[in-house]
Design a protein around this motif. Structure first.
Motif, PDB file in Angstrom:
ATOM      1  N   ASP A 198       0.806  -1.214   0.000  1.00 43.07           N
ATOM      2  CA  ASP A 198       0.000   0.000   0.000  1.00 43.07           C
ATOM      3  C   ASP A 198       0.842   1.268   0.000  1.00 43.07           C
ATOM      4  N   PRO A 202      -2.910   3.997  -4.901  1.00 38.69           N
ATOM      5  CA  PRO A 202      -4.029   3.063  -5.019  1.00 38.69           C
ATOM      6  C   PRO A 202      -4.374   2.744  -6.475  1.00 38.69           C
ATOM      7  N   THR A 207      -4.582  -4.109  -2.739  1.00 41.24           N
ATOM      8  CA  THR A 207      -4.100  -4.162  -1.365  1.00 41.24           C
ATOM      9  C   THR A 207      -5.230  -3.749  -0.434  1.00 41.24           C
ATOM     10  N   TYR A 209      -5.468  -1.506   2.057  1.00 36.87           N
ATOM     11  CA  TYR A 209      -5.677  -0.085   2.335  1.00 36.87           C
ATOM     12  C   TYR A 209      -5.413   0.749   1.086  1.00 36.87           C
ATOM     13  N   LEU A 210      -6.199   1.783   0.908  1.00 33.92           N
ATOM     14  CA  LEU A 210      -6.055   2.691  -0.230  1.00 33.92           C
ATOM     15  C   LEU A 210      -5.754   4.082   0.316  1.00 33.92           C
ATOM     16  N   GLU A 239       1.385  -7.674   1.820  1.00 39.12           N
ATOM     17  CA  GLU A 239       0.177  -6.891   1.590  1.00 39.12           C
ATOM     18  C   GLU A 239      -0.233  -6.797   0.123  1.00 39.12           C
TER      19      GLU A 239
END
Length: 274
Positions: A198, A202, A207, A209-210, A239
């Protein structure tokens, strides 16, 4: 030399456990050796850090023991992780055998929370602080703060920010001249690389989390080239999640590993040394 951590370690979902095998397979194809597999996938718990750590502890201890053998024998570990919390097991071993090495922690987050400061209770948010001795994970510590470099972090919690503001932990934030700034922070020291996917902008890879404002693959490759100027101790990648592209096809880790190829080339060169 290639290790595949296949078990859960604080997972919110099962997608990183699926994708770590994809990373391991691609590493095996590029480096010409089969991975050693540690642990096996289990359903994600998605619960608090304490329960997650207890559930993951057998696999994490096996990982620490495996890493101890690798570094004791002078091997160069290249590792496909599921989640970044596996660093609770790997980094104390790296610190023990290579106290001269800095850890470059590529991540959108600092992961410097403690059980007391965390507002989410997420195990991954404690992944870097454990090896730094900020809390006792039961898996060891020993990494010196002066040997910790955050790279690409931009989602930093209030309890983590003073460590950066006070110069306890070095931050090389995203933005212009990242590779140059990273080279200056490393200052010619040996390097162990942890990559949380991450850290990228993004949409580049799937992954959990953005976080906007991340690195491009080109910037990651430039950073890898800068790191390659130093003595490279090892590389771990986590991740990366299983997912589909805009055409509904499975996302392949090839472009990510293309960006990291300068580091993989070092692994090949080291293996060729008699």
């Amino acid at each position: 030399m290639i290790t595949h951590f296949a078990a859960r370690a604080g997972d919110h979902n099962d997608r990183a456990m699926q994708a770590s095998g994809m990373i391991a397979a691609e590493l095996a194809a590029r480096l010409g050796s089969a991975p050693v597999v540690i642990g096996s996938p289990e359903p994600a718990l998605c619960t608090n850090w304490e329960e997650e750590l207890a559930a993951a502890r057998p696999a994490l201890r096996a990982m620490a023991e495996h890493f101890d053998g690798l570094l004791r024998d002078g091997a160069f570990p290249v590792t496909a992780l599921s989640r970044c919390a596996v660093a609770l097991a790997t980094l104390p071993v790296v610190a023990r055998y290579r106290p001269d090495a800095v850890v470059v922690w590529f991540d959108a987050h600092a992961d410097l929370n403690t059980p007391q400061s965390s507002t989410t209770g997420y195990l991954g948010g404690l992944a870097f602080s454990g090896p730094l001795g900020m809390w006792d994970s039961g898996l060891g510590q020993g990494l010196k703060p002066e040997n910790a470099i955050l790279c690409g972090a931009r989602d930093i919690d209030p309890g983590e920010q003073p460590l950066i503001d006070d110069g306890v932990i070095t931050l090389v934030g995203p933005g212009p001249d990242l590779a140059k700034r990273l080279r200056s922070a490393i200052a010619g020291r040996p390097v162990y690389v942890h990559l949380d996917c991450d850290v990228l902008e993004p949409g580049i890879v799937p992954t959990d989390y953005l976080v906007p404002g991340g690195l491009t693959l080109s910037e990651l490759r430039s950073a890898a080239l800068a790191i390659g100027e130093s003595d490279l101790v090892g590389l771990e990648i986590g991740e990366f999640e299983a997912g589909e592209d805009a055409n509904g096809l499975p996302v392949h880790p090839g472009p990510l590993l293309d960006a990291l190829q300068p580091l993989l080339d070092t692994a090949v060169d080291l293996r060729a040394v008699p």
